[in-house]
Enzyme design. Sequence first.
Site, short mmCIF file in Angstrom:
data_model
loop_
_atom_site.label_atom_id
_atom_site.label_comp_id
_atom_site.label_asym_id
_atom_site.label_seq_id
_atom_site.Cartn_x
_atom_site.Cartn_y
_atom_site.Cartn_z
CD1 TRP A 37 -1.22 2.43 1.87
CD2 TRP A 37 -3.09 1.34 1.34
NE1 TRP A 37 -2.25 3.31 1.98
CE2 TRP A 37 -3.41 2.67 1.65
CE3 TRP A 37 -4.12 0.46 0.98
CZ2 TRP A 37 -4.73 3.15 1.64
CZ3 TRP A 37 -5.42 0.94 0.97
CH2 TRP A 37 -5.72 2.26 1.29
CG ASN A 39 -1.08 6.77 2.71
OD1 ASN A 39 -0.88 5.68 3.19
ND2 ASN A 39 -1.01 7.87 3.44
CG ASP A 40 -0.06 11.21 2.76
OD1 ASP A 40 -1.02 10.57 2.35
OD2 ASP A 40 -0.06 11.86 3.80
CD GLN A 56 2.89 8.06 5.76
OE1 GLN A 56 2.11 7.71 6.62
NE2 GLN A 56 4.18 8.29 6.01
CG PHE A 100 1.22 9.18 10.58
CD1 PHE A 100 1.21 7.82 10.34
CD2 PHE A 100 0.05 9.76 11.11
CE1 PHE A 100 0.08 7.03 10.60
CE2 PHE A 100 -1.08 8.99 11.37
CZ PHE A 100 -1.06 7.63 11.13
CB SER A 101 2.94 12.65 5.93
OG SER A 101 2.36 11.70 5.09
NE ARG A 162 -2.81 13.64 10.21
CZ ARG A 162 -3.95 13.61 10.88
NH1 ARG A 162 -3.95 13.56 12.20
NH2 ARG A 162 -5.12 13.63 10.24
CD GLU A 218 -5.24 14.13 6.73
OE1 GLU A 218 -5.73 13.87 5.62
OE2 GLU A 218 -4.99 13.26 7.59
CD1 TRP A 302 -7.11 9.83 2.77
CD2 TRP A 302 -6.68 7.69 3.28
NE1 TRP A 302 -5.81 9.76 3.22
CE2 TRP A 302 -5.52 8.46 3.55
CE3 TRP A 302 -6.63 6.31 3.52
CZ2 TRP A 302 -4.34 7.91 4.05
CZ3 TRP A 302 -5.45 5.76 4.03
CH2 TRP A 302 -4.33 6.56 4.28
C1 FRU Z 1 -2.88 12.11 4.69
C2 FRU Z 1 -2.51 11.45 6.00
C3 FRU Z 1 -1.55 12.29 6.79
C4 FRU Z 1 -0.85 11.29 7.65
C5 FRU Z 1 -0.75 10.09 6.73
C6 FRU Z 1 -0.88 8.76 7.42
O1 FRU Z 1 -3.33 11.23 3.72
O2 FRU Z 1 -3.68 11.14 6.74
O3 FRU Z 1 -2.17 13.33 7.52
O4 FRU Z 1 0.42 11.71 8.08
O5 FRU Z 1 -1.80 10.22 5.80
O6 FRU Z 1 -0.61 7.71 6.53
#
Ligand code: FRU
Length: 482
Positions: A37, A39-40, A56, A100-101, A162, A218, A302
Site C-alpha cells: 500500500w 499513500n502520501d 507512506q 506518518f508523513s 502532523r 493535513e 481514501w
Molecule cells: C494524509 C494522511 C496524513 C498522515 C498520513 C498517514 O493522507 O492522513 O495526515 O500523516 O496520511 O498515513
Amino acid sequence: MLAIHKYVIVALLLYSCKCEVDDQYYPRYHLAPPSGWMNDPNGFCFFKGEYHLFYQYNPDSSQEPGIAHWGHAISKDLFTWEHLPIAMYPDQWYDKSGVFSGSAIVENDTMYLLYTGNLNHPDASLDHEQHQALAFSIDGESVSKYEENPVIDAPEYQPNIRDPKVWKNGDTFYMVLGNSFENETLGRALLYSSADLKSWDLVSILDKSNGSLGYMWECPDFFEIDGKFVLLFSPQGVKPQGDKYNNLYQTGYIVGNFDYDTYNFTPLTEFVELDHGHDFYATQTILDAFNRRLLVAWMDMWEQNYPERDDGWTGQMTIVRELSLSKDNHLIQKPVAEIILARGRLLYTARRTKGSKRIELTEKTGEIRIKSKASKDLNLFIESKNQSVKISYDHKQGLISLDRGGHDGLRRTGWKPIRKLKLKIYVDASSIEVFCGRGEVTFSSRFFPEDKVFVRLREDTEAEEMTVSSMRRTVEKPDSNN
Ligand code: FRU
C-alpha cells in the site's frame, strides 16, 4: 502419497499467487509501490544529483494502510524510478503506530527528514497522540532516527498535529504543521522556527478554518512563488458545494503575502482546489536544484476500494508538475519538461480531424495533444470494453469536465481558454491526467480499463490538430512473485 503431494503443490501455488502483483493496472511511467500500500508522498528532495521520493507505505498488504513505514524511491529524471529498501520502520516508542508523513531538507551534504510519529492508545480517553521527529541520512539510503526524539511534543495541540513541511529562509529553519483545534472541529496551520532543526518554537498560526474549511488540515505546505506566498493544504471535512469539493477530502491553496518579521500571512484569495479530478491528495512541493517549484500528489483518495488492491498493490503518485503563479494568483501546473523522455512512438497525427476514428493506445499508455477552436464544443472519449471516460468542453457555458461514469463519475469546473483550446492528456494503465491550456486547470482521476484502450473524438467534434503518442515503460514491472 502422490495425491497428498499434489494438494501440497497446489496449496503452495495458491499461497504464492495471493501476494503476486498483477500488471493489468500497474502504471508504466508513474511511481507506485513494488507491492503493498502507498499513500502520501514524503521527504521529496534533490540530494547528490538524484531526486528522492519517500512515501507512506504498508509493505505487508495492499488492502489497508496498516502501520505506516516510509517507502523510498530515487530517480534522476522524475520518470525512471528505482526502489530502495524501506527507509523507516515504526520501531520507536513515539512512532510505533505509524511513521506518518513528513518532509526533507538537505543541509551540508546531509538529508534531514522531519516526520510525525503516531502513537495510538486504544483504551485511553485521548485515543492517539502525534509527535514530530527528526531523522537523517548521509548516504541517501540508510536513515538514522535522532536519539533525542521527539523534537516537538506540543501537549496543548494534541491529538492531531502532523505532517511537518520544512524549509530554510536566511539562517533559520521553518516548519508548517497541520492541526485540529476547538475539540477537533476546526483545522489550522501552525508555523514553527528553529536554528538547528532540533529545538523548535511556535511563532504563529498561519491561517485557520472559520468553519467552512474543515476540521483538520493535513499535509500543509508553505512556499514563495513569483513574489507571493502559497499556503497549500489538504483539509478534511469541507462540504460539497455544486461542482466544488466533491471528493472525500480536498487539496487546495490560498495565495497571500507573508512577512518574515511578524510571521503574518495575509490572504489575497479564497481557498481554491488545485486539481478537479477524483484522485489528488496530500501534495508535497520542493524547490529543486534548478530553482523549479515541483509538486507531486498521491493519485488516489481514501476509502475508494479500487480494484488494484486485489492485484497486490495500491496507490500511485501523479506526474511531477512544475508550478508557477499567474497574474491573477492562480497556480499553473505543467508536467515537468523531462516528460519528453517518457514519450514513445507517434501513434497518430492529423490536422483538421473529425471524430469517429478510434486510435488504439499501446500498453494502455498515451499522450494525447489537441488544439481546437475555443468557440466550439469538444468531446473526447478514452474507452475500453468496460469503461469510457469522457472529456468535454462546453464553450457556451465555459465548462470543462471529466466523466468516468458510474456513481459520482462527473467532475467539472469553469474554464475559459485563452485564444485556442489546448489539452494535454496522459493515460497510464489506470490513470488519466488532463492539463488544460497552460495548466490553469487539471484533472487527475483513476479508471480501470480492461484489455485495450482507445481514444476517439465524438463524431461532431472537429480538432485543428490532434497527436497521439505512446508512453514508454519507465518504471520497473512489479515483481510477479514477491
Ligand atoms: C494524509 C494522511 C496524513 C498522515 C498520513 C498517514 O493522507 O492522513 O495526515 O500523516 O496520511 O498515513
